[in-house]
Scaffold this active site. Structure first.
Site, short mmCIF file in Angstrom:
data_model
loop_
_atom_site.label_atom_id
_atom_site.label_comp_id
_atom_site.label_asym_id
_atom_site.label_seq_id
_atom_site.Cartn_x
_atom_site.Cartn_y
_atom_site.Cartn_z
N SER A 275 -31.77 84.32 3.17
CA SER A 275 -30.66 84.48 2.25
C SER A 275 -29.35 84.22 2.98
CB SER A 275 -30.73 85.86 1.60
OG SER A 275 -29.95 85.92 0.44
N HIS B 187 -37.12 85.05 -4.07
CA HIS B 187 -36.02 84.82 -3.13
C HIS B 187 -36.56 85.17 -1.75
CE1 HIS B 187 -32.05 84.26 -1.64
NE2 HIS B 187 -31.86 85.53 -1.31
N ASP C 45 -36.48 79.95 -7.22
CA ASP C 45 -35.55 80.98 -6.74
C ASP C 45 -34.37 81.02 -7.69
OD1 ASP C 45 -33.64 82.53 -5.36
OD2 ASP C 45 -34.32 81.82 -3.41
#
Length: 565
Positions: free
Chosen positions: A262, A522, A494
């Site tokens: 991320s 994710h 995602d």
């Protein structure tokens, strides 16, 4: 953004827009400036600036200062340049009592002294908390591997220990290094004080105006609290990357391997851009589009989240007898939209908690992002629909975790939320910056998006404190374009950071290989460590790369995990 584990709910919400709520180093380590001199817009720091005097502090490991104390800065280092930092001897010792994964792994912890301002490295310094799990296979030891779980604002001291099981035997070849980024956790943490209790709102416009007031108040409190005025100008992704390179140098390593997810993935791309000659085996998992600002990336996620909701609605409709939310996808979606409209009119009471529109949007956003959470999301919506109908219900345990975050202020949440805000507002562009200065721009964007994003428009276009932040970014955003060999992973569905952003990143990283996975998630690598279904294809590729350094010959498409069973 962070990886949405339920156990990391606070960090995930913090980075999703929650502003309306509440051993010895080697004697002569290679220096971060090794190799060609970077352009001023890359690895080099900004022009030196005056730094405020500060109180001296010990370099020994210690608990983070309490919010009432604020963070302390070390005395100016007498040596010129970075020499005083590069020559430091780390005092390795026991890790914090609460770091159970580190303790179980036999890790040791230390603090690295880093310049507050890399443009004036002889000025005040900060302390960075790091952990180390030594390589077991000393004969094949590759070096160090640093890991970051995302954020900004996510503590990562124990994250290397967390991913160790996913790495399997590849982990034995590295000293695994975890760290809390500057101003997070035990690394000179910043606090802004607890937000005032949110007042109930009864319309969308009223809720938006409350979010603007809260954003303005957060910016004020963050500037005024403790010695934040001296710290906040030095919060940026560039400086976190410089800290990473300093950690590498102090540990006596010529190169740095890395895994980040991320925002941690974006951070890995920043590091490879600023320090290409120091980048070893780099794995970045779930990135944003480097051509967009952070605000634009959040906006892009809105449409993807609505698509994720449609996918979940179809799944739930097939189980109408279990959840009673509708027999068709359209009926299930209508149930969620009605719930959202009900909460727009005023907070919803469920058990001992209240839930407002902002909190509802963020909870839906986090749960719809991972397909294994479909059951939790369906039961949570059923729970909330019952509460909205006036039935005397208590929140299900999984929902209670999130409600506790919104209803129970704490210093840890203060630090996670506001250290994240500091990076969002401190970056001059990608990866975390780039926020419109006009508050009404956010309202116009919300209203424009509502016709196609009835559930997530307000969340995807939420205002942050940045329009009111008291310090301007000191450097521009990072323009990522290089040929550094690295491995990039992304889930095709995602909806936290859409797949198109990874494709855009892949085009700019000419030396990269892209591993795509067919799932709504994710994060792709090491999912089993979070109790999720692993993607064996992706795990094998990552571990082979970390083991051998050889990238796949071509990009790889991994099938859905269920298709491989």
């Amino acid at each position: 953004m962070t990886h949405p584990r339920t156990a990391m709910a606070a960090t995930a919400i913090a980075t999703a827009g929650l502003v309306v709520l509440t051993g010895t180093a080697a004697a002569s380590p290679p220096q971060p400036s090794e190799g060609p001199r970077p352009r001023p817009s890359e690895g080099s720091p900004p022009r030196p600036s005056a730094a405020s005097p500060s109180q001296p502090s010990s370099r020994r490991s210690s608990p983070p200062p309490s919010p009432s104390q604020g963070s302390t800065l070390s005395s100016p280092v007498p040596s010129p340049g970075l020499a005083g930092h590069l020559g430091q001897r780390l005092e390795w010792g026991a890790c914090p009592a609460g770091a159970t994964e580190l303790i179980k792994a036999g890790a040791e912890c230390a603090q690295v002294t880093a310049p507050l301002d890399y443009g004036a490295p002889g000025g005040p310094s900060i302390r960075l908390a790091i952990s180390r799990i030594k390589a077991k296979d000393r004969a094949h030891r590759r070096g160090v591997l640093l890991a970051n779980p995302g954020g900004p604002g996510g503590p990562g001291l124990d994250y290397a220990a967390h991913i160790r099981t996913a790495m399997k035997d590849a982990a034995d070849r590295y000293d695994l290094i975890g760290f809390d980024p500057r101003f997070v956790g035990r690394s000179t943490p910043i606090y802004c004080g607890i937000s005032p209790k949110a007042q109930p709102t009864h319309s969308r416009r009223e809720a938006f105006e409350a979010s603007v007031r809260n954003a303005r108040d957060t910016a004020r409190r963050c500037h005024e609290h403790g010695n934040n005025a001296a710290l906040l100008p030095h919060a940026s992704s560039r400086n976190v990357a410089r800290d990473m390179d300093l950690i590498r140098a102090v540990l006596g390593e010529r190169r740095l391997s890395y895994y980040g997810i991320s925002y941690g993935a974006d951070l890995g791309a920043v590091y490879a851009q600023l320090f290409p000659r120091h980048a070893d085996r780099i794995v970045i998992d779930s990135v944003t589009d480097p051509a967009m600002t952070q605000y634009e990336n959040f906006q892009a996620a809105g449409a993807a989240q609505e698509q994720g909701l449609d996918e979940w609605a179809a799944w739930t409709a097939r189980r109408a007898g279990d959840y009673r939310l509708g027999r068709t996808p359209r009926q299930v979606r209508a149930t969620v939209e009605s719930l959202s409209a009900r909460v727009d009119e005023g907070p919803l009471r469920i058990g001992e908690y209240t839930l407002d529109a902002s909190a509802l949007g963020l909870i839906l956003r986090q749960l719809v992002g991972t397909e294994e959470y479909d059951d939790v999301l369906a039961r949570a919506v059923r729970n909330l629909v019952d509460a909205a109908a006036g039935r005397p219900v208590e929140p299900i345990p999984e929902l209670r975790v999130w409600l506790d975050v919104f209803n129970t202020p704490s210093p840890d949440l203060d630090n996670q939320f506001n250290s994240g805000n500091a990076i969002f507002c401190g970056d001059g562009g990608w990866p975390a910056g780039g926020w419109p200065s006009d508050p009404e721009r956010y309202w116009r964007d919300i209203e424009r998006a509502r016709c196609t994003q009835p559930v997530f428009a307000a969340t995807a276009n939420a205002i942050f404190p940045c329009p009111f932040w008291k310090t301007e970014p000191r450097e521009p955003g990072v323009d990522v374009r290089n040929r550094v060999p690295l491995l990039l992973l992304q889930a095709k569905r995602d909806n936290n950071v859409p797949y198109a952003g990874a494709v855009a990143m892949h085009r700019r990283l000419k030396g990269s290989r892209l591993v795509s996975a067919d799932l709504r998630s994710h994060g792709v690598y090491g999912r089993a460590a979070d109790g999720l279904t692993p993607v064996p294809c992706a795990d094998r590729v990552v571990n082979a790369y970390l083991r051998t350094g050889a990238l796949p010959a071509t990009d790889i498409d991994c099938p859905h995990p269920e298709a491989t069973r």
